[in-house]
Design a protein around this motif. Structure first.
Motif, PDB file in Angstrom:
ATOM      1  N   LEU A   2      62.412 -23.888  82.982  1.00 37.90           N
ATOM      2  CA  LEU A   2      62.184 -22.519  82.516  1.00 37.90           C
ATOM      3  C   LEU A   2      62.292 -21.592  83.713  1.00 37.90           C
ATOM      4  O   LEU A   2      61.521 -21.718  84.667  1.00 37.90           O
ATOM      5  N   ARG A   4      61.797 -18.106  85.423  1.00 41.43           N
ATOM      6  CA  ARG A   4      60.944 -16.933  85.249  1.00 41.43           C
ATOM      7  C   ARG A   4      61.170 -15.943  86.383  1.00 41.43           C
ATOM      8  O   ARG A   4      61.213 -16.337  87.548  1.00 41.43           O
ATOM      9  N   THR A   5      61.291 -14.663  86.027  1.00 42.05           N
ATOM     10  CA  THR A   5      61.421 -13.587  86.999  1.00 42.05           C
ATOM     11  C   THR A   5      60.322 -12.579  86.731  1.00 42.05           C
ATOM     12  O   THR A   5      60.130 -12.174  85.576  1.00 42.05           O
ATOM     13  N   SER A   6      59.604 -12.172  87.785  1.00 39.77           N
ATOM     14  CA  SER A   6      58.521 -11.201  87.580  1.00 39.77           C
ATOM     15  C   SER A   6      59.094  -9.901  87.017  1.00 39.77           C
ATOM     16  O   SER A   6      60.182  -9.480  87.376  1.00 39.77           O
ATOM     17  N   SER A   8      60.129  -9.433  84.018  1.00 37.12           N
ATOM     18  CA  SER A   8      61.101  -9.663  82.955  1.00 37.12           C
ATOM     19  C   SER A   8      60.469 -10.531  81.872  1.00 37.12           C
ATOM     20  O   SER A   8      59.745 -11.474  82.176  1.00 37.12           O
ATOM     21  N   ASN A   9      60.752 -10.212  80.605  1.00 45.35           N
ATOM     22  CA  ASN A   9      60.258 -11.063  79.522  1.00 45.35           C
ATOM     23  C   ASN A   9      61.335 -12.030  79.042  1.00 45.35           C
ATOM     24  O   ASN A   9      61.127 -12.759  78.086  1.00 45.35           O
ATOM     25  N   THR A  11      63.486 -15.372  79.211  1.00 54.15           N
ATOM     26  CA  THR A  11      63.345 -16.724  79.730  1.00 54.15           C
ATOM     27  C   THR A  11      64.683 -17.429  79.612  1.00 54.15           C
ATOM     28  O   THR A  11      65.288 -17.462  78.539  1.00 54.15           O
ATOM     29  N   GLU A  89      58.946 -25.313  85.817  1.00 54.99           N
ATOM     30  CA  GLU A  89      59.076 -23.862  85.943  1.00 54.99           C
ATOM     31  C   GLU A  89      59.774 -23.538  87.260  1.00 54.99           C
ATOM     32  O   GLU A  89      59.476 -24.148  88.293  1.00 54.99           O
ATOM     33  N   ASP A  91      60.632 -20.369  89.767  1.00 51.00           N
ATOM     34  CA  ASP A  91      60.322 -18.993  90.148  1.00 51.00           C
ATOM     35  C   ASP A  91      61.590 -18.344  90.693  1.00 51.00           C
ATOM     36  O   ASP A  91      62.017 -18.642  91.811  1.00 51.00           O
ATOM     37  N   GLU A 117      70.206 -18.011  78.380  1.00 52.24           N
ATOM     38  CA  GLU A 117      68.985 -17.409  77.855  1.00 52.24           C
ATOM     39  C   GLU A 117      68.514 -18.225  76.650  1.00 52.24           C
ATOM     40  O   GLU A 117      69.292 -18.524  75.741  1.00 52.24           O
TER      41      GLU A 117
END
Length: 153
Positions: A2, A4-6, A8-9, A11, A89, A91, A117
Motif C-alpha cells: 500500500l 501512502r503519501t501524506s 493524499s487520500n 492509495t 505499507e 511511505d 491506484e
C-alpha cells in the motif's frame, strides 16, 4: 503493498510483470517470493518488495489482526505449496521511494513494475492487459470492487 503519501487520500499499489516459464507467458502479480532460511514472512515481504520493485517498505500491517496471514494453500488438489500474505505499507514521502527506485533483481530475473491506484484502476489493469493475472491478485481486485459497490448502495 500500500503506497501512502501524506496529504493524499489516494492509495496505490505496486504490481510486477514477469515471464513465468510454467505458463509460458508474462504474468502480473503482487511482489512476492520465497522465505529464506531463518527469515520470517514480514522480513521476506520487505526484502522481496525492495528486490523486485526498489521500493522500501515502512511496516507490515493488516487492517485488523496480525501483520501476517495464517498459512494458506495455493492449489491443494495439485501440490503442497503454501503462502503467507503480508500487507506492506510504503511511505512515498521517504526520499528512497521517490522517482524510479532501483531494483535488486536476481540474475536472470526481469520485472516491469507498475504503480496502480487501488480504487480506480486495479481490476481494469488486470482485465485490459496481455499478461496473465495471478489468481490471488485477481481475487483481491474482485473483492475490492464488490466491497466498493456494496458501500455505494
Amino acid at each position: 503493498p500500500l503506497l501512502r503519501t501524506s496529504g493524499s487520500n489516494k492509495t496505490e499499489t505496486l504490481l510486477v510483470e514477469q515471464y513465468r516459464p510454467p505458463v509460458g507467458r508474462d504474468t502480473i502479480e503482487f511482489p512476492a517470493g520465497l522465505i529464506d532460511k531463518d527469515e520470517d514472512p514480514e522480513t521476506a515481504a520487505m526484502r522481496e518488495l525492495r528486490e523486485e520493485t526498489g521500493f522500501i517498505g515502512s511496516k507490515c500491517t493488516i487492517l485488523s489482526g496480525p501483520s501476517v496471514s495464517r498459512v494458506l494453500c495455493m492449489s491443494p488438489g495439485l501440490c503442497d505449496e503454501t503462502v503467507n500474505c503480508v500487507v506492506v505499507e510504503v511511505d512515498m514521502d521517504n526520499p528512497a521511494n521517490q522517482g524510479t527506485p532501483k531494483t535488486e533483481l536476481d540474475e536472470g530475473e526481469f520485472c516491469v513494475v507498475k504503480k496502480v491506484e487501488l480504487k480506480k484502476g486495479l481490476k481494469r489493469a488486470l482485465d485490459n492487459g496481455q499478461t496473465m493475472p495471478f489468481a490471488g491478485l485477481y481475487m483481491f481486485a474482485m473483492g475490492l470492487e464488490v466491497g466498493l459497490r456494496m458501500r455505494e448502495k
